[in-house]
Design an enzyme around this catalytic site. Structure first.
Site, PDB file in Angstrom:
ATOM      1  N   CYS A  14      -1.799   4.999  -5.543  1.00 39.30           N
ATOM      2  CA  CYS A  14      -2.622   4.180  -4.516  1.00 39.30           C
ATOM      3  C   CYS A  14      -2.696   2.825  -5.321  1.00 39.30           C
ATOM      4  CB  CYS A  14      -3.805   4.633  -4.223  1.00 39.30           C
ATOM      5  SG  CYS A  14      -4.878   3.440  -3.529  1.00 39.30           S
ATOM      6  N   THR A  45       1.036  -1.236  -0.010  1.00 41.01           N
ATOM      7  CA  THR A  45      -0.153   0.082   0.032  1.00 41.01           C
ATOM      8  C   THR A  45       0.733   1.174   0.087  1.00 41.01           C
ATOM      9  OG1 THR A  45      -1.506   1.301   1.525  1.00 41.01           O
ATOM     10  CG2 THR A  45      -0.280  -0.378   2.502  1.00 41.01           C
TER      11      THR A  45
END
Length: 233
Positions: A197, A83
């Site tokens: 992202c 992430t």
């Protein structure tokens, strides 16, 4: 092959891509029935998202650090945090686990520099776009000029990530909005747009826009394969 710890679940939608792409990369490099020596720890993202929303980053960091400690105890020799946003607590995780980390911003910046680009734009969660932990690393360590979308655009990028992509939803109108935002960033001088992202790659791809894209998820997975096989990255 080095054993890699993959800290995922944020969300599992993109962690699944990591697992697939890392295994595909190992098979391509080694051939035959080879696959990646991976240990995966997948957290409950509901809990992490609540801590993000409440600004309790230290607590979120402790949660992830404990998972990293467990990965090390199970034999992991290095760590990938699957992430972008939770690299905000990367130092806390590495300090407690004492595992070497393949930092996603460093992997991404290396590719941007190799491509000869200097002015780039950043899409991601509001935390990643608006706070310094990610942008400052790109500017201060690599000398990149990093643009971010306008406030209303940032709100849409963030909303689509949490309300759609993390839930496995891929909406055509949202895809069109991402394309529009990428084009506006290009018109402001961005030479490429960082998909900052790990879920954005599910929606914004080279097939739907001519704006050059820097896919952090794929880059991170590729660098993980390099590290596992060659000790590089």
């Amino acid at each position: 092959m080095r054993r890699l710890g993959l800290l995922g679940g944020m969300s599992w939608e993109s962690t699944a891509l990591y697992y697939q792409w890392i295994n595909e990369g190992v098979r391509e490099a080694m051939g035959g029935l080879h696959s990646a020596d991976l240990l995966v720890s997948s957290v409950d993202f509901h809990q992490i998202e609540r801590l993000q929303d409440q600004g309790q980053w230290d607590e979120a960091g402790r949660t992830l650090a404990q998972r990293a400690v467990e990965l090390k105890a199970a034999g992991a020799e290095g760590l990938v945090i699957a992430t972008n946003t939770m690299h905000k607590v990367a130092d806390q995780i590495t300090q407690e686990s004492q595992l070497p980390l393949l930092h996603i911003a460093d992997c991404t910046a290396d590719v941007i520099v190799q491509q000869g680009r200097q002015r780039v734009a950043l899409l991601g969660t509001a935390f990643t776009m608006e706070q310094d932990f990610y942008r400052a690393r790109l500017t201060e360590k690599y000398g990149l000029d990093v643009l971010i979308p306008e406030p209303d655009e940032r709100a849409d990028v963030h909303r689509i990530i949490y309300n759609e992509l993390c839930l496995g939803k891929q909406n055509a109108d949202s895809q069109a909005r991402y394309v529009e935002i990428a084009q506006r960033l290009q018109s402001r001088g961005a030479e490429a747009v960082i998909l900052g992202c790990t879920e954005i790659t599910l929606l914004l791809t080279e097939e739907v826009t001519e704006v050059p894209l820097i896919d952090t998820t794929r880059i991170h997975a590729q660098q993980a394969v390099q590290w596992m096989l060659n000790g590089e990255g």
